[in-house]
Motif scaffolding. Sequence first.
Motif, PDB file in Angstrom:
ATOM      1  N   THR A 188     -23.346 -12.650   9.682  1.00  0.00           N
ATOM      2  CA  THR A 188     -22.221 -12.457   8.764  1.00  0.00           C
ATOM      3  C   THR A 188     -22.058 -10.986   8.428  1.00  0.00           C
ATOM      4  OG1 THR A 188     -22.654 -14.650   7.812  1.00  0.00           O
ATOM      5  CG2 THR A 188     -21.242 -13.165   6.552  1.00  0.00           C
ATOM      6  N   TYR A 189     -23.161 -10.315   8.181  1.00  0.00           N
ATOM      7  CA  TYR A 189     -23.136  -8.877   7.884  1.00  0.00           C
ATOM      8  C   TYR A 189     -22.545  -8.100   9.061  1.00  0.00           C
ATOM      9  CZ  TYR A 189     -25.052  -4.144   7.380  1.00  0.00           C
ATOM     10  OH  TYR A 189     -25.211  -2.785   7.320  1.00  0.00           O
ATOM     11  N   ASP A 190     -23.017  -8.384  10.273  1.00  0.00           N
ATOM     12  CA  ASP A 190     -22.504  -7.681  11.450  1.00  0.00           C
ATOM     13  C   ASP A 190     -21.014  -7.962  11.666  1.00  0.00           C
ATOM     14  OD1 ASP A 190     -24.899  -6.464  12.003  1.00  0.00           O
ATOM     15  OD2 ASP A 190     -25.489  -7.841  13.589  1.00  0.00           O
ATOM     16  N   LEU A 191     -20.602  -9.167  11.316  1.00  0.00           N
ATOM     17  CA  LEU A 191     -19.193  -9.522  11.402  1.00  0.00           C
ATOM     18  C   LEU A 191     -18.356  -8.649  10.468  1.00  0.00           C
ATOM     19  CD1 LEU A 191     -17.139 -11.645  12.578  1.00  0.00           C
ATOM     20  CD2 LEU A 191     -17.611 -12.991  10.530  1.00  0.00           C
ATOM     21  N   MET A 192     -18.845  -8.440   9.257  1.00  0.00           N
ATOM     22  CA  MET A 192     -18.145  -7.610   8.287  1.00  0.00           C
ATOM     23  C   MET A 192     -18.099  -6.144   8.735  1.00  0.00           C
ATOM     24  SD  MET A 192     -17.123  -9.657   5.830  1.00  0.00           S
ATOM     25  CE  MET A 192     -16.811 -10.841   7.149  1.00  0.00           C
ATOM     26  N   ILE A 193     -19.201  -5.656   9.286  1.00  0.00           N
ATOM     27  CA  ILE A 193     -19.228  -4.281   9.787  1.00  0.00           C
ATOM     28  C   ILE A 193     -18.251  -4.124  10.948  1.00  0.00           C
ATOM     29  CG2 ILE A 193     -20.652  -2.530  10.917  1.00  0.00           C
ATOM     30  CD1 ILE A 193     -21.302  -2.918   7.954  1.00  0.00           C
ATOM     31  N   GLU A 194     -18.202  -5.119  11.820  1.00  0.00           N
ATOM     32  CA  GLU A 194     -17.271  -5.082  12.941  1.00  0.00           C
ATOM     33  C   GLU A 194     -15.823  -5.077  12.453  1.00  0.00           C
ATOM     34  OE1 GLU A 194     -16.268  -5.151  17.136  1.00  0.00           O
ATOM     35  OE2 GLU A 194     -17.934  -4.462  15.902  1.00  0.00           O
ATOM     36  N   SER A 195     -15.559  -5.762  11.329  1.00  0.00           N
ATOM     37  CA  SER A 195     -14.189  -5.788  10.797  1.00  0.00           C
ATOM     38  C   SER A 195     -13.716  -4.387  10.422  1.00  0.00           C
ATOM     39  CB  SER A 195     -14.101  -6.722   9.587  1.00  0.00           C
ATOM     40  OG  SER A 195     -14.674  -6.136   8.418  1.00  0.00           O
ATOM     41  N   PHE A 196     -14.635  -3.568   9.940  1.00  0.00           N
ATOM     42  CA  PHE A 196     -14.300  -2.176   9.598  1.00  0.00           C
ATOM     43  C   PHE A 196     -13.866  -1.426  10.852  1.00  0.00           C
ATOM     44  CE2 PHE A 196     -15.791   2.257   9.322  1.00  0.00           C
ATOM     45  CZ  PHE A 196     -15.029   2.703   8.253  1.00  0.00           C
ATOM     46  N   LYS A 197     -14.572  -1.651  11.949  1.00  0.00           N
ATOM     47  CA  LYS A 197     -14.241  -0.974  13.205  1.00  0.00           C
ATOM     48  C   LYS A 197     -12.884  -1.438  13.740  1.00  0.00           C
ATOM     49  CE  LYS A 197     -19.106  -0.647  14.597  1.00  0.00           C
ATOM     50  NZ  LYS A 197     -20.102  -1.047  15.614  1.00  0.00           N
ATOM     51  N   VAL A 198     -12.617  -2.730  13.626  1.00  0.00           N
ATOM     52  CA  VAL A 198     -11.384  -3.298  14.174  1.00  0.00           C
ATOM     53  C   VAL A 198     -10.172  -2.912  13.328  1.00  0.00           C
ATOM     54  CG1 VAL A 198     -10.164  -5.473  14.596  1.00  0.00           C
ATOM     55  CG2 VAL A 198     -12.554  -5.222  15.306  1.00  0.00           C
ATOM     56  N   ILE A 199     -10.301  -3.001  12.008  1.00  0.00           N
ATOM     57  CA  ILE A 199      -9.160  -2.778  11.110  1.00  0.00           C
ATOM     58  C   ILE A 199      -8.902  -1.293  10.904  1.00  0.00           C
ATOM     59  CG2 ILE A 199      -8.324  -3.147   8.743  1.00  0.00           C
ATOM     60  CD1 ILE A 199     -10.045  -5.798   8.892  1.00  0.00           C
ATOM     61  N   GLY A 200      -9.958  -0.499  10.818  1.00  0.00           N
ATOM     62  CA  GLY A 200      -9.793   0.946  10.734  1.00  0.00           C
ATOM     63  C   GLY A 200     -10.035   1.515   9.352  1.00  0.00           C
ATOM     64  N   ASP A 201     -10.510   2.735   9.338  1.00  0.00           N
ATOM     65  CA  ASP A 201     -10.912   3.431   8.118  1.00  0.00           C
ATOM     66  C   ASP A 201      -9.781   3.562   7.098  1.00  0.00           C
ATOM     67  OD1 ASP A 201     -12.456   4.850   6.362  1.00  0.00           O
ATOM     68  OD2 ASP A 201     -12.566   6.677   7.550  1.00  0.00           O
ATOM     69  N   ASP A 202      -8.541   3.694   7.560  1.00  0.00           N
ATOM     70  CA  ASP A 202      -7.420   3.937   6.650  1.00  0.00           C
ATOM     71  C   ASP A 202      -6.902   2.677   5.964  1.00  0.00           C
ATOM     72  OD1 ASP A 202      -7.387   6.672   7.078  1.00  0.00           O
ATOM     73  OD2 ASP A 202      -6.014   6.534   8.781  1.00  0.00           O
ATOM     74  N   TRP A 203      -7.340   1.503   6.402  1.00  0.00           N
ATOM     75  CA  TRP A 203      -6.783   0.257   5.860  1.00  0.00           C
ATOM     76  C   TRP A 203      -7.837  -0.715   5.338  1.00  0.00           C
ATOM     77  CZ3 TRP A 203      -5.213   2.303  10.628  1.00  0.00           C
ATOM     78  CH2 TRP A 203      -3.934   2.878  10.625  1.00  0.00           C
ATOM     79  N   TRP A 204      -9.101  -0.416   5.558  1.00  0.00           N
ATOM     80  CA  TRP A 204     -10.219  -1.287   5.164  1.00  0.00           C
ATOM     81  C   TRP A 204     -10.835  -0.719   3.883  1.00  0.00           C
ATOM     82  CZ3 TRP A 204     -15.358  -1.327   4.065  1.00  0.00           C
ATOM     83  CH2 TRP A 204     -16.123  -2.462   4.345  1.00  0.00           C
ATOM     84  N   TYR A 205     -11.037  -1.585   2.849  1.00  0.00           N
ATOM     85  CA  TYR A 205     -11.481  -1.080   1.543  1.00  0.00           C
ATOM     86  C   TYR A 205     -12.886  -1.537   1.146  1.00  0.00           C
ATOM     87  CZ  TYR A 205      -6.906   0.927   0.750  1.00  0.00           C
ATOM     88  OH  TYR A 205      -5.780   1.711   0.861  1.00  0.00           O
ATOM     89  N   MET A 206     -13.240  -2.771   1.438  1.00  0.00           N
ATOM     90  CA  MET A 206     -14.599  -3.225   1.115  1.00  0.00           C
ATOM     91  C   MET A 206     -14.826  -4.602   1.715  1.00  0.00           C
ATOM     92  SD  MET A 206     -14.446  -4.293  -2.958  1.00  0.00           S
ATOM     93  CE  MET A 206     -13.390  -5.622  -3.554  1.00  0.00           C
TER      94      MET A 206
END
Length: 300
Positions: free
Chosen positions: A189-207
């Motif tokens: 689950t943690y790795d899934l959340m970290i991967e979401s940051f990579k997919v969505i991008g730094d400018d649109w991902w908040y937490m």
Amino acid sequence: MRKVNLQQGTIEKFKEQFPTIIEGSRDFTLVASGMSRKVILNNGSVLRYFGTSKQDCKIDGAFIVMMVQREIDAYIEKNGIPEFQEVHDVQNFNLKKIKQVVGKKFPLMGIDINACYWNVAHKLGYISDELYERGVSKVSKMGLLIAIGCLAKRPVHKVFKDGKCISTHFDDVTYLRYAPFYWNIIRYTYDLMIESFKVIGDDWWYMFLTDCIFVDLEKMKVAQKFLSDLGFKYKNHLIEYTAYDGYRLDWFDFKHKEKKQMYVFGRDIHNTMALENINGAMRSPLHLLKTKIKETKPSK
């Protein structure tokens, strides 16, 4: 004397009966863990207590805890106990972006995975199709969480002699048997959340908070597709950040109509990503999670 294995009732019933057990049995072992108590008498008989009678603490579907444990036993029999790594933080924050929008009436979308840990346990092959479907159709969200959480329990054993406790120790054997499954579920689950940051991008991902991603409304569909492609279902809800002092972050949750706060110092996603890169990011093979979740049968 014939051995018996009896479900005696709730924690309250245990408290009521315990003085009688001490007086009548004298020599026995008490095993305590969370919402369960087990009294092992000298003749091998076992008295079991689970849950509570308090109306605000009752857990619908808590019966499934032992079913999960039995299926984990079957998994171990066939595959052995897997390796595992503990996860020490299940929330991360993009503080650079949060500072830009805090207090500005800037709504963000939270995308919360339905029964996340239960689904991941199924995807990893820890629970059968039958138990999975029974869980999602018959058991409350809290009941499912407890069933997975109990895998990480470390029971306390208290040995009584002549009615007095003569020794206390933690049951590390039980912990080391079942906890690897719990931590692997958390790790995926943690790795899934970290991967979401990579997919969505730094400018649109908040937490992310455990199993919920918070993103700019413009990227809501990207985040939803990311989860859908992995077979997850989800719920949406809006939030707005209201205050940040460098240590604590406040926001308003529109779904629950309440203010929330969390300590965020030292929990920036960029620090996490730097550590992940050093350690060889994405230790868990996320491609294994691409199996679609089966549609559950409707409850009768």
